[in-house]
Each structure stands twice: as structure tokens, then as C-alpha cells.
Motif scaffolding. Structure first.
Motif, PDB file in Angstrom:
ATOM      1  N   ALA A  24       1.044  -1.003  -0.019  1.00  0.00           N
ATOM      2  CA  ALA A  24       0.110  -0.036  -0.056  1.00  0.00           C
ATOM      3  C   ALA A  24       1.068   1.352  -0.020  1.00  0.00           C
ATOM      4  O   ALA A  24       1.928   1.332   0.638  1.00  0.00           O
ATOM      5  N   GLU A  25       0.675   2.090  -0.942  1.00  0.00           N
ATOM      6  CA  GLU A  25       1.649   3.489  -1.006  1.00  0.00           C
ATOM      7  C   GLU A  25       0.609   4.460  -1.558  1.00  0.00           C
ATOM      8  O   GLU A  25      -0.521   4.412  -1.933  1.00  0.00           O
ATOM      9  N   SER A  26       1.329   5.704  -1.728  1.00  0.00           N
ATOM     10  CA  SER A  26       0.577   6.985  -2.033  1.00  0.00           C
ATOM     11  C   SER A  26      -0.513   7.284  -1.508  1.00  0.00           C
ATOM     12  O   SER A  26      -1.647   7.293  -1.951  1.00  0.00           O
ATOM     13  N   PRO A  27      -0.741   7.435   0.175  1.00  0.00           N
ATOM     14  CA  PRO A  27      -2.118   7.690   0.769  1.00  0.00           C
ATOM     15  C   PRO A  27      -2.335   9.157   0.332  1.00  0.00           C
ATOM     16  O   PRO A  27      -1.646  10.156   0.027  1.00  0.00           O
ATOM     17  N   SER A  28      -3.799   9.245   0.502  1.00  0.00           N
ATOM     18  CA  SER A  28      -4.411  10.752   0.512  1.00  0.00           C
ATOM     19  C   SER A  28      -5.613  10.564   1.260  1.00  0.00           C
ATOM     20  O   SER A  28      -6.492   9.484   1.346  1.00  0.00           O
ATOM     21  N   LEU A  29      -5.853  11.519   2.145  1.00  0.00           N
ATOM     22  CA  LEU A  29      -6.920  11.634   3.298  1.00  0.00           C
ATOM     23  C   LEU A  29      -7.949  12.734   2.794  1.00  0.00           C
ATOM     24  O   LEU A  29      -7.572  13.822   2.301  1.00  0.00           O
ATOM     25  N   SER A  30      -9.188  12.264   3.133  1.00  0.00           N
ATOM     26  CA  SER A  30     -10.418  13.228   3.086  1.00  0.00           C
ATOM     27  C   SER A  30     -10.147  14.185   4.363  1.00  0.00           C
ATOM     28  O   SER A  30      -9.042  14.146   5.098  1.00  0.00           O
ATOM     29  N   TYR A  31     -11.205  15.164   4.292  1.00  0.00           N
ATOM     30  CA  TYR A  31     -11.118  15.915   5.259  1.00  0.00           C
ATOM     31  C   TYR A  31     -10.658  15.726   7.020  1.00  0.00           C
ATOM     32  O   TYR A  31      -9.975  16.262   7.405  1.00  0.00           O
ATOM     33  N   THR A  32     -11.461  14.804   7.493  1.00  0.00           N
ATOM     34  CA  THR A  32     -11.422  14.308   8.687  1.00  0.00           C
ATOM     35  C   THR A  32     -10.763  12.958   8.797  1.00  0.00           C
ATOM     36  O   THR A  32     -10.597  12.286   9.782  1.00  0.00           O
ATOM     37  N   GLY A  33     -10.205  12.640   7.702  1.00  0.00           N
ATOM     38  CA  GLY A  33      -9.486  11.305   7.526  1.00  0.00           C
ATOM     39  C   GLY A  33     -10.411  10.137   7.574  1.00  0.00           C
ATOM     40  O   GLY A  33      -9.872   8.996   7.792  1.00  0.00           O
ATOM     41  N   ARG A  34     -11.681  10.090   7.143  1.00  0.00           N
ATOM     42  CA  ARG A  34     -12.524   9.220   7.229  1.00  0.00           C
ATOM     43  C   ARG A  34     -12.029   8.154   6.065  1.00  0.00           C
ATOM     44  O   ARG A  34     -11.998   7.066   6.103  1.00  0.00           O
ATOM     45  N   ILE A  50      -9.515   7.043   3.231  1.00  0.00           N
ATOM     46  CA  ILE A  50      -8.132   6.867   2.856  1.00  0.00           C
ATOM     47  C   ILE A  50      -7.999   6.258   1.433  1.00  0.00           C
ATOM     48  O   ILE A  50      -8.471   5.241   1.182  1.00  0.00           O
ATOM     49  N   CYS A  51      -7.530   7.262   0.418  1.00  0.00           N
ATOM     50  CA  CYS A  51      -7.298   6.610  -1.003  1.00  0.00           C
ATOM     51  C   CYS A  51      -5.764   6.382  -1.145  1.00  0.00           C
ATOM     52  O   CYS A  51      -4.838   7.077  -0.594  1.00  0.00           O
ATOM     53  N   TYR A  52      -5.703   5.156  -1.651  1.00  0.00           N
ATOM     54  CA  TYR A  52      -4.193   4.728  -1.632  1.00  0.00           C
ATOM     55  C   TYR A  52      -4.085   3.917  -3.358  1.00  0.00           C
ATOM     56  O   TYR A  52      -4.947   3.261  -3.532  1.00  0.00           O
ATOM     57  N   LEU A  53      -2.819   3.607  -3.187  1.00  0.00           N
ATOM     58  CA  LEU A  53      -2.550   2.378  -4.409  1.00  0.00           C
ATOM     59  C   LEU A  53      -1.907   1.257  -3.790  1.00  0.00           C
ATOM     60  O   LEU A  53      -1.339   1.241  -2.846  1.00  0.00           O
ATOM     61  N   THR A  54      -2.666   0.199  -4.277  1.00  0.00           N
ATOM     62  CA  THR A  54      -2.063  -1.089  -4.077  1.00  0.00           C
ATOM     63  C   THR A  54      -2.131  -2.096  -4.972  1.00  0.00           C
ATOM     64  O   THR A  54      -2.244  -1.387  -6.512  1.00  0.00           O
ATOM     65  N   SER A  55      -1.902  -3.340  -4.784  1.00  0.00           N
ATOM     66  CA  SER A  55      -1.830  -4.101  -6.082  1.00  0.00           C
ATOM     67  C   SER A  55      -3.089  -5.234  -5.984  1.00  0.00           C
ATOM     68  O   SER A  55      -3.291  -5.588  -5.002  1.00  0.00           O
ATOM     69  N   ASP A  56      -3.468  -5.636  -7.351  1.00  0.00           N
ATOM     70  CA  ASP A  56      -4.608  -6.666  -7.296  1.00  0.00           C
ATOM     71  C   ASP A  56      -3.915  -7.663  -8.517  1.00  0.00           C
ATOM     72  O   ASP A  56      -4.070  -7.117  -9.555  1.00  0.00           O
ATOM     73  N   GLN A  57      -3.724  -8.742  -8.093  1.00  0.00           N
ATOM     74  CA  GLN A  57      -3.131  -9.713  -9.086  1.00  0.00           C
ATOM     75  C   GLN A  57      -2.002  -8.952  -9.897  1.00  0.00           C
ATOM     76  O   GLN A  57      -1.971  -9.094 -11.101  1.00  0.00           O
ATOM     77  N   VAL A  99      -3.766  -0.823  -8.551  1.00  0.00           N
ATOM     78  CA  VAL A  99      -5.089  -0.318  -8.670  1.00  0.00           C
ATOM     79  C   VAL A  99      -5.218   0.667  -7.340  1.00  0.00           C
ATOM     80  O   VAL A  99      -4.477   0.796  -6.545  1.00  0.00           O
ATOM     81  N   VAL A 100      -6.507   1.709  -7.659  1.00  0.00           N
ATOM     82  CA  VAL A 100      -6.651   2.290  -6.639  1.00  0.00           C
ATOM     83  C   VAL A 100      -7.594   2.105  -5.563  1.00  0.00           C
ATOM     84  O   VAL A 100      -8.532   1.264  -6.037  1.00  0.00           O
ATOM     85  N   ALA A 101      -7.311   2.093  -4.495  1.00  0.00           N
ATOM     86  CA  ALA A 101      -8.240   1.340  -3.245  1.00  0.00           C
ATOM     87  C   ALA A 101      -8.796   2.746  -2.149  1.00  0.00           C
ATOM     88  O   ALA A 101      -8.070   3.665  -2.380  1.00  0.00           O
ATOM     89  N   LEU A 102      -9.983   2.435  -1.894  1.00  0.00           N
ATOM     90  CA  LEU A 102     -10.354   3.326  -0.858  1.00  0.00           C
ATOM     91  C   LEU A 102     -10.609   2.774   0.622  1.00  0.00           C
ATOM     92  O   LEU A 102     -11.305   1.429   0.491  1.00  0.00           O
ATOM     93  N   TYR A 103     -10.011   3.082   1.559  1.00  0.00           N
ATOM     94  CA  TYR A 103     -10.443   2.539   2.940  1.00  0.00           C
ATOM     95  C   TYR A 103     -11.557   3.589   3.519  1.00  0.00           C
ATOM     96  O   TYR A 103     -11.224   4.872   3.725  1.00  0.00           O
ATOM     97  N   ASP A 104     -12.344   3.133   4.262  1.00  0.00           N
ATOM     98  CA  ASP A 104     -13.301   3.844   5.082  1.00  0.00           C
ATOM     99  C   ASP A 104     -13.174   3.366   6.476  1.00  0.00           C
ATOM    100  O   ASP A 104     -13.210   2.375   6.701  1.00  0.00           O
ATOM    101  N   ARG A 105     -12.689   4.570   7.176  1.00  0.00           N
ATOM    102  CA  ARG A 105     -12.403   4.213   8.482  1.00  0.00           C
ATOM    103  C   ARG A 105     -13.584   3.828   9.554  1.00  0.00           C
ATOM    104  O   ARG A 105     -13.603   3.256  10.374  1.00  0.00           O
ATOM    105  N   ALA A 106     -14.739   4.384   9.069  1.00  0.00           N
ATOM    106  CA  ALA A 106     -15.955   4.382   9.876  1.00  0.00           C
ATOM    107  C   ALA A 106     -16.477   2.830   9.653  1.00  0.00           C
ATOM    108  O   ALA A 106     -17.025   2.268  10.551  1.00  0.00           O
ATOM    109  N   MET A 107     -16.415   2.309   8.347  1.00  0.00           N
ATOM    110  CA  MET A 107     -17.016   0.768   8.156  1.00  0.00           C
ATOM    111  C   MET A 107     -15.737  -0.045   8.336  1.00  0.00           C
ATOM    112  O   MET A 107     -15.918  -1.089   8.387  1.00  0.00           O
ATOM    113  N   LYS A 108     -14.590   0.406   8.394  1.00  0.00           N
ATOM    114  CA  LYS A 108     -13.304  -0.556   8.632  1.00  0.00           C
ATOM    115  C   LYS A 108     -13.337  -1.167   7.398  1.00  0.00           C
ATOM    116  O   LYS A 108     -12.843  -2.844   7.633  1.00  0.00           O
TER     117      LYS A 108
END
Length: 186
Positions: free
Chosen positions: A94-104, A106-113, A117-126
Motif C-alpha cells: 500500500a502506498e501513495s496515501p491521500s486523506l479526506s477532510y477528517t481522515g475518514r 483513505i485513498c491509496y495505491l495497492t496491487s491486485d493480481q 489499482v486505486v483503493a479506498l479505505y473507509d475508517r468508519a466501516m473499517k
């Protein structure tokens, strides 16, 4: 003969003063100033690619402090790490993180196969989800808008680097201070 003795005495003094100066310089440059605790922001390992949330409270960065590269989120107010279950998967980077306003979000670059790919992590939904599964080309440098609705990144699907803007839709729960959802325009 008397002159030779004073010169020798002076050389010994200079020699010892150089030894003490170099020793104190080495001691002051040692790694003892770097905090070693597991809750410290910096460690003896590589920390890189910092991204700050819009409100300035949360910091995401890439670290290899546990022996593998991982994306960490640090609360600057409480000076502690935020647990992010499901964000770092085994055998993926996982690399190149970017955060929304309150950090809920997290957009980042990861790998799939083996493909970035670009992935999105929702801290509220985990939960983390890949938001660019249909892009065949390489992607890099993702960034999320402060409200979390838009994600921009670079894509090489046409054989050159282009800018892509991905709209997550008008019904996403925005990352705004009151947490309101957007109503669909009629």
C-alpha cells in the motif's frame, strides 16, 4: 632540545582535543535521539509518503517498521496510531496515501493480481475496496477530494499518462464535519 619538547607537548594537547571533539560529535549525532516506542511517529525505519487530512489532525504514511511495508494512520492530537483493520493486506504493498477532510476516507495505491489499482479505505466501516477494477492500464498518484466524493489519479490506459476523475456518486456519505449525506438532485 628544549624547543622540541614544547612542540611535542603542544602536539599531544592538540591530539587529545581532537579526540574529545570527534567523540562528542559522534555522541551528539547518534541514533539515541530517535524515539523507539511503538507509538512514536518516527522510528529507526523508513517512513515516507506523508499525507495530512484536511483538518490537520490525521497523518497517513508508509512505513516498514514491522518488517514489511504498510500504510499507517497517526492521530497528531492524541499522538497515537489509529487502528485500521483490513487496510494492510498480506503480500500487497500500500502506498501513495491521500486523506479526506477528517481522515475518514483513505485513498491509496495497492496491487491486485500484480497490477496497481486505486483503493479506498473507509475508517468508519473499517473496509477497503478497489475503486479502479476496470482500468487495464497502470495507475498512480491517487488523491481524494476533501469531502471524499471524488478521486483523481493518473492512468496510462492510452499509452500516455492522463488524468482521470472518478465520481463516487451523489449518494456517498461525505466526509464533512456534520456527516450529512448528499440528496440526489431532481
Amino acid at each position: 632540545m628544549k624547543t622540541f619538547t614544547s612542540i611535542l607537548w603542544l602536539q599531544k594537547r592538540i591530539h587529545w582535543s581532537l579526540v574529545f571533539s570527534l567523540t562528542s560529535l559522534l555522541v551528539s549525532c547518534g541514533a539515541g535521539d530517535i524515539p523507539l516506542g511503538v507509538s512514536s511517529l518516527n522510528s529507526r525505519y523508513t517512513e515516507e509518503q506523508p499525507a495530512l487530512s484536511g483538518n490537520g489532525r490525521f497523518l497517513a504514511f508508509v512505513s516498514n517498521r514491522n518488517g514489511n511495508q504498510q500504510l499507517l494512520v497517526y492521530d497528531l492530537e492524541t499522538q497515537s496510531f489509529i487502528p485500521t483493520p483490513g487496510l494492510n493486506r498480506r503480500e500487497t504493498i500500500a502506498e501513495s496515501p491521500s486523506l479526506s477532510y477528517t481522515g475518514r476516507y483513505i485513498c491509496y495505491l495497492t496491487s491486485d493480481q500484480g497490477r496497481p489499482v486505486v483503493a479506498l479505505y473507509d475508517r468508519a466501516m473499517k473496509q477497503s475496496q478497489i475503486i479502479t477494477p476496470t482500468y487495464r492500464g497502470w495507475v498512480r498518484n491517487p488523491h481524494i477530494s476533501p469531502d471524499g466524493r471524488y478521486v483523481v489519479f493518473e492512468s496510462a490506459s492510452r499509452g500516455q499518462w492522463d488524468i482521470e476523475v472518478l465520481d463516487r456518486g451523489p449518494t456517498v456519505e461525505l466526509d464533512i464535519p456534520n456527516g450529512a449525506t448528499v440528496t440526489v438532485p431532481q
